[in-house]
Write a protein that holds these residues in place. Structure first.
Motif, mmCIF file in Angstrom:
data_model
loop_
_atom_site.group_PDB
_atom_site.id
_atom_site.type_symbol
_atom_site.label_atom_id
_atom_site.label_comp_id
_atom_site.label_asym_id
_atom_site.label_seq_id
_atom_site.Cartn_x
_atom_site.Cartn_y
_atom_site.Cartn_z
ATOM 1 N N LYS A 1 0.764 -1.332 -0.072
ATOM 2 C CA LYS A 1 0.249 -0.101 -0.059
ATOM 3 C C LYS A 1 0.758 1.363 -0.081
ATOM 4 O O LYS A 1 0.460 2.470 -0.083
ATOM 5 C CB LYS A 1 -0.691 0.137 1.247
ATOM 6 N N PHE A 2 2.178 1.034 0.140
ATOM 7 C CA PHE A 2 3.140 2.147 0.086
ATOM 8 C C PHE A 2 4.206 2.107 -0.808
ATOM 9 O O PHE A 2 4.451 1.220 -1.377
ATOM 10 C CB PHE A 2 3.770 2.296 1.562
ATOM 11 N N ASP A 3 4.722 3.357 -1.339
ATOM 12 C CA ASP A 3 5.951 3.227 -2.013
ATOM 13 C C ASP A 3 7.023 3.051 -1.494
ATOM 14 O O ASP A 3 7.143 3.506 -0.076
ATOM 15 C CB ASP A 3 6.125 4.858 -2.984
ATOM 16 N N TYR A 4 8.238 2.449 -2.048
ATOM 17 C CA TYR A 4 9.265 2.140 -1.164
ATOM 18 C C TYR A 4 10.604 1.829 -2.344
ATOM 19 O O TYR A 4 10.309 1.524 -3.364
ATOM 20 C CB TYR A 4 9.209 0.865 -0.226
ATOM 21 N N ASP A 5 11.803 2.399 -1.698
ATOM 22 C CA ASP A 5 12.885 1.850 -2.675
ATOM 23 C C ASP A 5 13.655 0.811 -1.913
ATOM 24 O O ASP A 5 14.411 0.028 -2.512
ATOM 25 C CB ASP A 5 13.753 3.415 -2.722
ATOM 26 N N LEU A 6 13.704 0.942 -0.523
ATOM 27 C CA LEU A 6 14.582 0.005 0.484
ATOM 28 C C LEU A 6 13.593 -0.312 1.468
ATOM 29 O O LEU A 6 13.030 0.384 2.167
ATOM 30 C CB LEU A 6 15.693 0.416 0.914
ATOM 31 N N ILE A 7 13.690 -1.607 1.890
ATOM 32 C CA ILE A 7 12.919 -2.060 3.012
ATOM 33 C C ILE A 7 13.941 -2.757 3.929
ATOM 34 O O ILE A 7 14.805 -3.528 3.561
ATOM 35 C CB ILE A 7 12.140 -3.069 2.526
ATOM 36 N N ILE A 8 13.960 -2.349 5.215
ATOM 37 C CA ILE A 8 14.962 -3.125 6.073
ATOM 38 C C ILE A 8 14.176 -3.661 7.280
ATOM 39 O O ILE A 8 13.411 -3.082 7.857
ATOM 40 C CB ILE A 8 15.784 -1.882 6.571
ATOM 41 N N THR A 9 14.368 -4.820 7.363
ATOM 42 C CA THR A 9 14.019 -5.445 8.534
ATOM 43 C C THR A 9 15.283 -6.205 9.619
ATOM 44 O O THR A 9 16.294 -6.052 9.203
ATOM 45 C CB THR A 9 13.224 -6.849 8.265
ATOM 46 N N VAL B 1 16.948 -9.854 -1.961
ATOM 47 C CA VAL B 1 17.163 -9.686 -0.239
ATOM 48 C C VAL B 1 18.547 -10.081 -0.137
ATOM 49 O O VAL B 1 19.086 -11.140 -0.675
ATOM 50 C CB VAL B 1 16.312 -10.909 0.555
ATOM 51 N N ILE B 2 19.168 -9.238 0.956
ATOM 52 C CA ILE B 2 20.411 -9.527 1.375
ATOM 53 C C ILE B 2 20.246 -9.699 2.923
ATOM 54 O O ILE B 2 19.776 -8.605 3.503
ATOM 55 C CB ILE B 2 21.390 -8.303 0.859
ATOM 56 N N SER B 3 20.826 -10.812 3.166
ATOM 57 C CA SER B 3 20.406 -10.852 4.901
ATOM 58 C C SER B 3 21.601 -10.703 5.552
ATOM 59 O O SER B 3 22.843 -10.704 5.053
ATOM 60 C CB SER B 3 19.899 -12.289 5.111
ATOM 61 N N TYR B 4 21.688 -10.765 6.892
ATOM 62 C CA TYR B 4 22.714 -10.572 7.870
ATOM 63 C C TYR B 4 23.640 -9.270 7.621
ATOM 64 O O TYR B 4 24.994 -9.598 7.396
ATOM 65 C CB TYR B 4 23.679 -11.688 7.740
ATOM 66 N N ALA B 5 23.002 -8.143 7.479
ATOM 67 C CA ALA B 5 23.814 -7.037 7.002
ATOM 68 C C ALA B 5 24.710 -6.285 8.222
ATOM 69 O O ALA B 5 24.254 -6.257 9.293
ATOM 70 C CB ALA B 5 22.707 -5.931 6.577
ATOM 71 N N GLU B 6 26.009 -6.195 8.206
ATOM 72 C CA GLU B 6 26.958 -5.816 9.112
ATOM 73 C C GLU B 6 27.256 -4.041 8.689
ATOM 74 O O GLU B 6 27.499 -3.380 9.418
ATOM 75 C CB GLU B 6 28.130 -6.359 9.123
ATOM 76 N N GLU B 7 27.012 -3.792 7.649
ATOM 77 C CA GLU B 7 27.041 -2.326 7.070
ATOM 78 C C GLU B 7 26.024 -2.104 5.711
ATOM 79 O O GLU B 7 25.921 -3.257 5.036
ATOM 80 C CB GLU B 7 28.374 -2.207 6.512
ATOM 81 N N CYS C 1 15.112 -3.126 -2.949
ATOM 82 C CA CYS C 1 15.560 -4.465 -2.169
ATOM 83 C C CYS C 1 15.224 -4.410 -0.782
ATOM 84 O O CYS C 1 14.973 -3.454 -0.222
ATOM 85 C CB CYS C 1 17.261 -4.290 -2.394
ATOM 86 N N LEU C 2 15.356 -5.578 -0.231
ATOM 87 C CA LEU C 2 15.213 -5.734 1.152
ATOM 88 C C LEU C 2 16.327 -6.256 1.758
ATOM 89 O O LEU C 2 16.992 -7.194 1.348
ATOM 90 C CB LEU C 2 14.227 -6.611 1.436
ATOM 91 N N VAL C 3 16.704 -5.761 2.891
ATOM 92 C CA VAL C 3 17.970 -5.960 3.750
ATOM 93 C C VAL C 3 17.331 -6.361 5.214
ATOM 94 O O VAL C 3 16.706 -5.788 5.757
ATOM 95 C CB VAL C 3 18.969 -4.971 3.884
ATOM 96 N N THR C 4 18.084 -7.596 5.705
ATOM 97 C CA THR C 4 17.988 -7.865 7.078
ATOM 98 C C THR C 4 19.299 -7.617 7.917
ATOM 99 O O THR C 4 20.232 -7.754 7.463
ATOM 100 C CB THR C 4 17.481 -9.318 7.191
ATOM 101 N N ALA C 5 18.934 -6.738 9.070
ATOM 102 C CA ALA C 5 20.240 -6.224 9.786
ATOM 103 C C ALA C 5 20.450 -7.197 11.064
ATOM 104 O O ALA C 5 19.542 -7.656 11.725
ATOM 105 C CB ALA C 5 19.594 -4.967 10.221
ATOM 106 N N LEU C 6 21.605 -6.981 11.423
ATOM 107 C CA LEU C 6 22.094 -7.661 12.623
ATOM 108 C C LEU C 6 22.090 -6.523 13.660
ATOM 109 O O LEU C 6 22.328 -5.377 13.191
ATOM 110 C CB LEU C 6 23.419 -8.162 12.414
ATOM 111 N N SER C 7 21.934 -7.014 14.748
ATOM 112 C CA SER C 7 21.996 -5.887 16.045
ATOM 113 C C SER C 7 23.567 -5.266 16.064
ATOM 114 O O SER C 7 23.711 -4.260 16.640
ATOM 115 C CB SER C 7 21.717 -6.461 17.223
ATOM 116 N N GLU C 8 24.446 -6.057 15.400
ATOM 117 C CA GLU C 8 25.741 -5.576 15.549
ATOM 118 C C GLU C 8 26.062 -4.489 14.580
ATOM 119 O O GLU C 8 27.096 -4.005 14.420
ATOM 120 C CB GLU C 8 26.769 -6.712 15.482
ATOM 121 N N LEU C 9 25.120 -4.243 13.508
ATOM 122 C CA LEU C 9 25.124 -3.084 12.545
ATOM 123 C C LEU C 9 25.686 -1.993 13.066
ATOM 124 O O LEU C 9 26.358 -1.099 12.349
ATOM 125 C CB LEU C 9 23.917 -3.210 11.781
#
Length: 261
Positions: free
Chosen positions: A107-115, A139-145, A172-180
């Protein structure tokens, strides 16, 4: 640039957890916080906003009290907040949850999704990649940067004892680590403004792309066999060696006993 950040209100496990008779978490009976991995993802979005300019929209799915994490996101610097809530959505596993959140994101416009990589109340690390699959984006998972350059996102991805550098075209969707990163604190002015902002509330009927067979507990293929709180550990063994050599011999003996050495 438009960035959507998915966050979850999770039980503060330091205070213990409580379950309903059907094995699902009794979230009303527990203290709650913003999931740590999600908070790191929000901070990453806010840093992109600070550096390049972006509109940051935070989406959460949960009970009405999940509004609290949206207010916290506002106080940190988010622009918009969306709460997906409806009793018919309750009891959802990762499949039903990702289907519901994907329907809301459409329902929304987006360029980047981060979870976040995963939530501390489930530890499955499935919802983010499943959302990307439902939306048909990489999707790119386990992102450190995370870095955005033009119409692409460049991610340093954790991989065992090394890392990958991956580049994907937006969206694109990126999944983030807490250590990011180290998430920023809420500011006094931000806290004040957070309660002046309006939250968009979506219910089941607003999600017109969501099929009934993918909703809530009935639409969840995961079956809970058993649920319990933390298992109490035994008192253990206390040893008082008379010398450093005796202590070393004891430790080496235990390591050999467990086939560590």
């Amino acid at each position: 640039m438009k960035i959507i950040v998915c966050v979850k209100q999770v039980p503060d496990t330091k205070g213990g957890v409580k379950f309903k008779p059907d094995g699902t978490l009794d979230r009303n009976a527990m203290l709650s916080i913003m999931n740590p991995d999600d908070k790191a993802g929000l901070e990453a979005a806010l840093r992109i906003k600070d550096e390049q300019g972006a509109e940051v929209t935070v989406i959460t799915m949960g009970m009405p009290k999940a509004e609290d994490v949206l207010r916290e996101a506002f106080a940190m610097g988010a622009d918009n907040g969306v709460l997906v809530t409806d009793p018919r959505l309750g009891g959802a596993d990762t499949w039903a949850t990702s289907q519901t959140i994907a329907a809301a994101i459409r329902k929304f416009d987006y360029d980047l999704i981060i979870t976040g990589r995963q939530a501390i109340d489930g530890d499955t690390a499935q919802v983010g990649p499943q959302i990307s699959e439902h939306l048909g984006i990489p999707v790119i998972s386990y992102a450190e940067e995370i870095k955005v350059e033009g119409d692409s996102v460049i991610v340093k991805r954790q991989y065992d004892d090394r890392h990958h550098i991956l580049k994907a075209q937006l969206p694109c969707l990126v999944t983030a680590l807490s250590e990011l990163n180290q998430p920023r604190y809420m500011t006094p002015g931000g806290i004040f403004d957070a309660f002046e902002k309006e939250i968009t509330v979506l219910n089941r009927d607003d999600l017109d792309t969501l099929e009934d067979g993918n909703v809530g507990l009935k639409g969840s293929p995961t079956q809970i066999a058993k649920a319990s709180d933390k298992v109490a550990k035994g008192a253990g063994e206390k040893v008082v060696p008379e010398s450093a050599n005796e202590a070393a011999d004891y430790i080496l003996g235990k390591l050999a006993e467990k086939f560590v050495i």
